[in-house]
Structures are given as structure tokens and as C-alpha cells.
Scaffold this active site. Structure first.
Site, PDB file in Angstrom:
ATOM      1  N   ALA A  65       0.862  -1.183   0.000  1.00 53.43           N
ATOM      2  CA  ALA A  65       0.000   0.000   0.000  1.00 53.43           C
ATOM      3  C   ALA A  65       0.897   1.231   0.000  1.00 53.43           C
ATOM      4  CB  ALA A  65      -0.875   0.001   1.242  1.00 53.43           C
ATOM      5  N   GLY A 108       0.681  -5.150   0.803  1.00 50.80           N
ATOM      6  CA  GLY A 108      -0.494  -5.226  -0.070  1.00 50.80           C
ATOM      7  C   GLY A 108      -0.153  -5.811  -1.427  1.00 50.80           C
ATOM      8  N   GLU A 111      -0.310  -9.445  -0.853  1.00 48.32           N
ATOM      9  CA  GLU A 111      -1.735  -9.764  -0.646  1.00 48.32           C
ATOM     10  C   GLU A 111      -2.504  -9.735  -1.962  1.00 48.32           C
ATOM     11  OE1 GLU A 111      -1.877  -6.632   2.273  1.00 48.32           O
ATOM     12  OE2 GLU A 111      -2.554  -8.044   3.787  1.00 48.32           O
ATOM     13  N   GLU A 131       4.659  -5.280   7.121  1.00 48.58           N
ATOM     14  CA  GLU A 131       3.865  -4.235   7.765  1.00 48.58           C
ATOM     15  C   GLU A 131       4.280  -3.948   9.195  1.00 48.58           C
ATOM     16  OE1 GLU A 131       2.737  -6.655   5.882  1.00 48.58           O
ATOM     17  OE2 GLU A 131       1.123  -5.970   4.581  1.00 48.58           O
TER      18      GLU A 131
HETATM   19  C1  LIG Z   1      -5.377  -3.111  -6.715  1.00 50.39           C
HETATM   20  C2  LIG Z   1      -6.650  -3.835  -6.899  1.00 50.39           C
HETATM   21  C3  LIG Z   1      -7.519  -3.857  -5.676  1.00 50.39           C
HETATM   22  C4  LIG Z   1      -6.820  -4.388  -4.460  1.00 50.39           C
HETATM   23  C5  LIG Z   1      -7.045  -3.462  -3.275  1.00 50.39           C
HETATM   24  C6  LIG Z   1      -5.772  -2.736  -2.864  1.00 50.39           C
HETATM   25  C7  LIG Z   1      -6.042  -1.806  -1.699  1.00 50.39           C
HETATM   26  C8  LIG Z   1      -4.842  -0.948  -1.421  1.00 50.39           C
HETATM   27  C9  LIG Z   1      -3.767  -1.724  -0.698  1.00 50.39           C
HETATM   28  C10 LIG Z   1      -4.215  -2.036   0.673  1.00 50.39           C
HETATM   29  C11 LIG Z   1      -3.232  -2.840   1.450  1.00 50.39           C
HETATM   30  C12 LIG Z   1      -3.321  -2.464   2.899  1.00 50.39           C
HETATM   31  C13 LIG Z   1      -2.822  -3.504   3.758  1.00 50.39           C
HETATM   32  C14 LIG Z   1      -1.349  -3.770   3.579  1.00 50.39           C
HETATM   33  O1  LIG Z   1      -1.138  -4.969   4.258  1.00 50.39           O
HETATM   34  C15 LIG Z   1      -0.489  -2.636   4.162  1.00 50.39           C
HETATM   35  C16 LIG Z   1       0.789  -2.393   3.431  1.00 50.39           C
HETATM   36  O2  LIG Z   1       1.003  -2.842   2.307  1.00 50.39           O
HETATM   37  S1  LIG Z   1       1.916  -1.386   4.244  1.00 50.39           S
HETATM   38  C17 LIG Z   1       3.298  -1.279   3.081  1.00 50.39           C
HETATM   39  C18 LIG Z   1       4.108  -2.538   3.051  1.00 50.39           C
HETATM   40  N1  LIG Z   1       5.253  -2.384   2.176  1.00 50.39           N
HETATM   41  C19 LIG Z   1       6.476  -2.019   2.624  1.00 50.39           C
HETATM   42  O3  LIG Z   1       6.682  -1.804   3.805  1.00 50.39           O
HETATM   43  C20 LIG Z   1       7.598  -1.872   1.608  1.00 50.39           C
HETATM   44  C21 LIG Z   1       8.125  -0.454   1.612  1.00 50.39           C
HETATM   45  N2  LIG Z   1       9.218  -0.281   0.644  1.00 50.39           N
HETATM   46  C22 LIG Z   1      10.491  -0.729   0.925  1.00 50.39           C
HETATM   47  O4  LIG Z   1      10.772  -1.353   1.914  1.00 50.39           O
HETATM   48  C23 LIG Z   1      11.533  -0.421  -0.126  1.00 50.39           C
HETATM   49  O5  LIG Z   1      11.027   0.590  -0.973  1.00 50.39           O
HETATM   50  C24 LIG Z   1      11.897  -1.650  -0.995  1.00 50.39           C
HETATM   51  C25 LIG Z   1      10.652  -2.266  -1.585  1.00 50.39           C
HETATM   52  C26 LIG Z   1      12.650  -2.670  -0.139  1.00 50.39           C
HETATM   53  C27 LIG Z   1      12.805  -1.179  -2.135  1.00 50.39           C
HETATM   54  O6  LIG Z   1      13.883  -0.448  -1.603  1.00 50.39           O
HETATM   55  P1  LIG Z   1      14.799   0.384  -2.604  1.00 50.39           P
HETATM   56  O7  LIG Z   1      15.189  -0.451  -3.754  1.00 50.39           O
HETATM   57  O8  LIG Z   1      15.843   1.041  -1.772  1.00 50.39           O
HETATM   58  O9  LIG Z   1      13.837   1.523  -3.181  1.00 50.39           O
HETATM   59  P2  LIG Z   1      13.273   2.804  -2.389  1.00 50.39           P
HETATM   60  O10 LIG Z   1      12.935   2.448  -0.991  1.00 50.39           O
HETATM   61  O11 LIG Z   1      14.189   3.958  -2.625  1.00 50.39           O
HETATM   62  O12 LIG Z   1      11.898   3.053  -3.151  1.00 50.39           O
HETATM   63  C28 LIG Z   1      11.872   3.660  -4.441  1.00 50.39           C
HETATM   64  C29 LIG Z   1      10.755   4.676  -4.407  1.00 50.39           C
HETATM   65  O13 LIG Z   1       9.501   3.991  -4.199  1.00 50.39           O
HETATM   66  C30 LIG Z   1       8.889   4.516  -3.024  1.00 50.39           C
HETATM   67  N3  LIG Z   1       8.158   3.446  -2.333  1.00 50.39           N
HETATM   68  C31 LIG Z   1       8.577   2.174  -2.151  1.00 50.39           C
HETATM   69  N4  LIG Z   1       7.637   1.454  -1.458  1.00 50.39           N
HETATM   70  C32 LIG Z   1       6.608   2.330  -1.228  1.00 50.39           C
HETATM   71  C33 LIG Z   1       5.333   2.208  -0.563  1.00 50.39           C
HETATM   72  N5  LIG Z   1       4.889   1.039  -0.070  1.00 50.39           N
HETATM   73  N6  LIG Z   1       4.531   3.301  -0.499  1.00 50.39           N
HETATM   74  C34 LIG Z   1       4.947   4.480  -1.040  1.00 50.39           C
HETATM   75  N7  LIG Z   1       6.136   4.668  -1.703  1.00 50.39           N
HETATM   76  C35 LIG Z   1       6.943   3.575  -1.775  1.00 50.39           C
HETATM   77  C36 LIG Z   1      10.019   5.053  -2.184  1.00 50.39           C
HETATM   78  O14 LIG Z   1       9.535   6.014  -1.267  1.00 50.39           O
HETATM   79  C37 LIG Z   1      10.894   5.660  -3.267  1.00 50.39           C
HETATM   80  O15 LIG Z   1      10.314   6.878  -3.701  1.00 50.39           O
HETATM   81  P3  LIG Z   1      11.004   8.287  -3.350  1.00 50.39           P
HETATM   82  O16 LIG Z   1      10.918   8.389  -1.855  1.00 50.39           O
HETATM   83  O17 LIG Z   1      12.415   8.173  -3.828  1.00 50.39           O
HETATM   84  O18 LIG Z   1      10.190   9.314  -4.043  1.00 50.39           O
END
Ligand SMILES: CCCCCCCCCCCCC[C@H](O)CC(=O)SCCNC(=O)CCNC(=O)[C@H](O)C(C)(C)COP(=O)(O)OP(=O)(O)OC[C@H]1O[C@@H](n2cnc3c(N)ncnc32)[C@H](O)[C@@H]1OP(=O)(O)O
Length: 257
Positions: A65, A108, A111, A131
Site C-alpha cells: 500500500a 499489499g 496480498e 507491515e
Molecule cells: C489493486 C486492486 C484492488 C486491491 C485493493 C488494494 C487496496 C490498497 C492496498 C491495501 C493494502 C493495505 C494492507 C497492507 O497490508 C499494508 C501495506 O502494504 S503497508 C506497506 C508494506 N510495504 C512495505 O513496507 C515496503 C516499503 N518499501 C520498501 O521497503 C523499499 O522501498 C523496498 C521495496 C525494499 C525497495 O527499496 P529500494 O530499492 O531502496 O527503493 P526505495 O525504498 O528507494 O523506493 C523507491 C521509491 O519507491 C517509493 N516506495 C517504495 N515502497 C513504497 C510504498 N509502499 N509506499 C509508497 N512509496 C513507496 C520510495 O519512497 C521511493 O520513492 P522516493 O521516496 O524516492 O520518491
């Protein structure tokens, strides 16, 4: 409809949805969710489409997400809005959906891939439910579908530690159906989807219903449900065509009826 966060294409009888927010590793924000659901509505309504492929980029299927969109949300706001209540709309689709996962499928993103009918993973794929690192827990079925896919031990370890697993471990524990070289993943997913689209669509839908029912009922109820659906298959022209074609030693031509 013009899409900004996804690409929608059709390849004969296969619909292809590509998540397209590369600058945010396909983080799932409200606009992307709405556009994916609109594209799925379109493909479900298109009688020519027999199977759907959902994919992302080489680096990320979806990194979860959108954290930046979620960070300031408040409990009353998300409770009243019932945030993510529409997320199951992917899991409840009737046409087969293949998730073709290269790179990160986290939170997400994992998921969403698990909502699809099966996952083909590139050899660079990484899955996780990180998460807990953000002070939350999976909120779109991760604790439920992952546990049913891999069992309590692996699901609990992944959710409590936030550890990512690679494609080999994901295939070994049952998240992934098959691993494919990442450069060949999309072609393979489209090939498999074309095979499925060539089968009987009503029977494919019956198979989806029956397999998914196994998550909902006990074994005897599930076997009874499957048997009733098997009986129903004999009401289709496709059952007659499929068995007649075998006997005549020719390729079946299913009409989806
Ligand atoms: C779609 C059809 C219908 C389905 C419904 C969908 C509903 C919506 C989703 C609901 C889900 C909610 C429940 C869910 O369980 C909750 C979550 O998902 S919480 C998020 C979990 N994910 C993470 O914690 C991963 C976060 N990211 C990272 O750890 C790292 O980015 C990485 C993946 C390990 C990669 O690292 P790197 O290679 O170093 O790259 P960067 O970190 O520099 O990232 C590049 C760039 O992308 C931006 N970014 C990465 N992940 C996210 C994110 N999850 N949200 C927002 N932005 C993200 C990051 O900020 C960088 O951007 P910049 O800051 O440089 O502008």
C-alpha cells in the site's frame, strides 16, 4: 477510460493489466486500486476474454500500500470508510487471474498477488509482509490467505519478522505455482493464460468456485459442493463438445456455453 497508474491491453483472448507507478515501485494508492478494479470490470464484461494476467515491472510487482498516502490516516476516518473493504473485489472475480510477479511483492503487493488464482514468479521475485516494520499488520488478507497458503509457522514468521523470501523459498512453501526466468515471465504467463482462455470459460469459473470453496467449508461439505458442480457441468454444451472431441480424436472447440 484513460488510465494513469496502469496499462490495459488485450492479447487475443487474454487481458493484461500492468501496474504502472514505477516511481513508487507500484505502491497501491487509491487511484491505482480504482483503475485496476475498473480494468477488471471491463475485462469481466468482455465475452472474448477468457483469462487475465496482472503484472508489474521488472523491479516490483507492488511494494505494498502507498505508505505516503496512509501515513496521516486516522482511525475514525478509516473505520468509517471501511478502508480496503473493496480489496476483495480482486479475489471475487469470476474469470481466472494469473499474477506474474517480478521483483518486490510486499505487504499489499503480496496480498494482491495472493488474491489472484495463482502466481508465476520471476527468479528475482521477493515476497513479504513487512507491515510490522511500519507499526501495522497486514490489512488486505495477508494473515489469512498467506496462512492458508503456507501454514501457520511460515506465515507467522513472515508477519512477525517482516522477512522477505525469495522465489525459491516462495515456491517451496506454496505461495508460487512456478518460477520462470524473470526475462521470460510475462511471455510464459501470457502463454499459460492463452491455454486457459482456450478452455471452457464456464467450467474454468466452476473450477475457481470449487477450489476457493475449500477455504470456506470442511472436507465433506467441499466434496459435496464439488460433486454438485461436477453434475452441473453436464448441463453445458462444452461438456458435450469436450467428450465428443476426445472420442472423435479431434481438438475440442469450446463455445463457453
Ligand atoms: C489493486 C486492486 C484492488 C486491491 C485493493 C488494494 C487496496 C490498497 C492496498 C491495501 C493494502 C493495505 C494492507 C497492507 O497490508 C499494508 C501495506 O502494504 S503497508 C506497506 C508494506 N510495504 C512495505 O513496507 C515496503 C516499503 N518499501 C520498501 O521497503 C523499499 O522501498 C523496498 C521495496 C525494499 C525497495 O527499496 P529500494 O530499492 O531502496 O527503493 P526505495 O525504498 O528507494 O523506493 C523507491 C521509491 O519507491 C517509493 N516506495 C517504495 N515502497 C513504497 C510504498 N509502499 N509506499 C509508497 N512509496 C513507496 C520510495 O519512497 C521511493 O520513492 P522516493 O521516496 O524516492 O520518491
Amino acid at each position: 477510460m484513460t488510465y494513469e497508474t496502469i496499462l490495459l491491453e488485450t492479447r487475443d483472448r487474454v487481458g493484461l493489466i500492468t501496474l504502472n507507478r514505477p516511481q513508487a515501485l507500484n505502491a497501491l494508492n487509491a487511484q491505482l486500486v480504482s483503475e485496476v478494479n475498473h480494468a477488471l470490470d471491463t475485462l469481466e464484461a468482455d465475452a472474448h476474454i477468457g483469462c487475465i494476467v496482472l503484472t508489474g515491472s521488472k523491479k516490483a510487482f507492488a511494494a505494498g500500500a502507498d505508505i505516503k498516502e496512509m501515513a496521516e490516516l486516522t482511525y475514525p476516518q478509516i473505520y468509517m470508510d471501511d478502508l480496503f473493504s473493496d480489496s476483495d473485489r480482486v479475489a471475487n472475480r469470476r474469470k481466472p487471474i494469473i499474477a506474474a510477479v517480478n521483483g518486490f511483492a510486499l505487504g499489499g503487493g503480496c496480498e494482491l498477488a495472493l488474491m489472484c488464482d495463482f502466481i508465476l514468479a520471476g527468479d528475482n521475485a521477493k515476497f513479504g509482509q513487512p507491515e510490522i516494520n511500519l507499526g501495522v499488520l497486514p490489512g488486505m488478507g495477508g494473515t489469512q490467505r498467506l496462512t492458508r497458503a503456507v501454514g501457520k509457522a511460515k506465515a507467522m514468521e513472515m508477519c512477525l519478522s517482516g522477512r522477505m523470501i525469495d522465489a525459491v523459498e516462495a515456491e517451496r512453501c506454496g505461495i508460487v505455482a512456478r518460477i520462470v526466468p524473470s526475462d521470460e515471465l510475462l511471455d510464459e504467463a501470457l502463454k499459460v493464460a492463452a491455454v486457459i482462455a482456450g478452455k471452457s470459460l464456464p467450467i474454468a469459473m466452476m473450477i475457481k468456485e470449487s477450489v476457493n470453496r475449500a477455504f470456506e467449508v470442511n472436507l465433506s461439505e467441499g466434496v459435496r459442493f464439488e460433486r454438485r458442480v461436477f453434475h452441473a457441468a453436464f448441463a453445458t454444451q462444452d461438456q458435450k463438445e469436450g467428450m465428443a472431441a476426445f472420442i472423435a480424436k479431434r481438438q475440442a472447440e469450446f463455445q463457453g456455453k
